[in-house]
Design an enzyme around this catalytic site. Sequence first.
Site, PDB file in Angstrom:
ATOM      1  CG  HIS A 102      -2.048   1.184   0.518  1.00 47.83           C
ATOM      2  ND1 HIS A 102      -1.852   2.328   1.750  1.00 47.83           N
ATOM      3  CD2 HIS A 102      -3.574   0.771   0.666  1.00 47.83           C
ATOM      4  CE1 HIS A 102      -3.078   2.889   1.218  1.00 47.83           C
ATOM      5  NE2 HIS A 102      -3.736   1.769   1.090  1.00 47.83           N
ATOM      6  N   GLY A 180      -8.010   9.127  -0.304  1.00 46.19           N
ATOM      7  CA  GLY A 180      -8.250  10.163   0.971  1.00 46.19           C
ATOM      8  C   GLY A 180      -8.518  11.488   0.572  1.00 46.19           C
TER       9      GLY A 180
HETATM   10  P1  13P Z   1     -10.187   5.907   0.956  1.00 48.28           P
HETATM   11  O1  13P Z   1     -10.482   5.119  -0.003  1.00 48.28           O
HETATM   12  O2  13P Z   1     -10.275   6.796   1.542  1.00 48.28           O
HETATM   13  O3  13P Z   1      -8.809   6.793  -0.632  1.00 48.28           O
HETATM   14  O4  13P Z   1      -8.617   5.145   0.824  1.00 48.28           O
HETATM   15  C1  13P Z   1      -8.557   4.218  -0.005  1.00 48.28           C
HETATM   16  C2  13P Z   1      -7.461   3.704   0.238  1.00 48.28           C
HETATM   17  O5  13P Z   1      -6.129   3.602   0.307  1.00 48.28           O
HETATM   18  C3  13P Z   1      -7.320   1.997  -0.052  1.00 48.28           C
HETATM   19  O6  13P Z   1      -6.409   1.080   0.457  1.00 48.28           O
END
Ligand code: 13P
Length: 258
Positions: A102, A180
Site C-alpha cells: 500500500h 483520501g
Molecule cells: P480512500 O477510499 O479513503 O480514498 O482510501 C483508499 C485506499 O487507500 C484503500 O486502500
Amino acid sequence: MARKPIIAGNWKMHKFQAESVELVNALMAELKPIEKTELPEVVVAPVFTSLHVVRKAMDDCGCGKVKLAAQNCYYEAQGAYTGEVSTEMVKDAGVDYVIIGHSERRQYFGETDEMINKKAKAILANDLLPIICCGETLEQREAGVTDSHIESQIRAALDGISADDVAKSVIAYEPIWAIGTGKTCDSDEANRVIAMIRNVVKSVAGEAAADAIRILYGGSVKPETIEEQMAKSDIDGALVGGASLKADSFAKIVRGAM
Ligand code: 13P
C-alpha cells in the site's frame, strides 16, 4: 472468462476490537438479504489486533459472505524481527488475503518493491492471496511517467512468481493523489491504467494469468462512483478506505458491484 469482482474494505489504522466486531456484524446484517452467489467477493481488512475477533464474529455468523484480510505481513516465518507479524501468523489469525505494498506502507514505512515481492511469495507459499497495491503520485502523473512507474512496480512485485500464482493474485491500482482526497480518478482513465497493468501481467505471466487476475481500483471510491467504475471492461472491483468504515456505505458499494 468472467472474473469474480472483489470489494475490499481497508480499515487502515481504525477501530478497536469491539468496534471492529460491531462493524463486521453490521456489514453481515446488511448483506443478509442477498444470496451469496449474487455477491461479489467481500473482504475486510482490520488492524492486526482485531483480526482474530473479526474472524470469530464471521465464523459465529456462519454466513460465509465476508472474507478477512491483513493489511501487511512480514516475509520471514519467525525470528528476531521485533514488531513484525509473519504470513504464517496472520494465517493463524484466520485471514484469506494480505494487502501488500500500500502506498502508505511504501511512503511512511519504507516498503520497497523487493520487500513487496518477498511478501507476495511468502503469502502465496502459505496458500493465502496477496492484494498487491501500486499507484503513482501527482508529481509522477504530471511528469507523464504514470505508466512506466506502475509497470516497474508490477514487474518487480511479480518477479519469479509462477503464472498459476499470478492468476490467483489480486492487484489494486490506487493513484496516490486519489487516496483520501475525495478526488476519484476518472473511470475511463482508471480503466486505461488497469488495462495497461493487465498487459504487463500478460507479458510477465502469459495470457491466461492476465485474463484471470483481478485488478481493483482504489482511491475515494464511494457508493456514488462504484456503478460507473464497475461498468468498465477491466476494473474488477474496488479497494475502499474511508467508505468502508461504515457498514451502510460499504454495503452500498457492495450492492453497486452486483
Ligand atoms: P480512500 O477510499 O479513503 O480514498 O482510501 C483508499 C485506499 O487507500 C484503500 O486502500
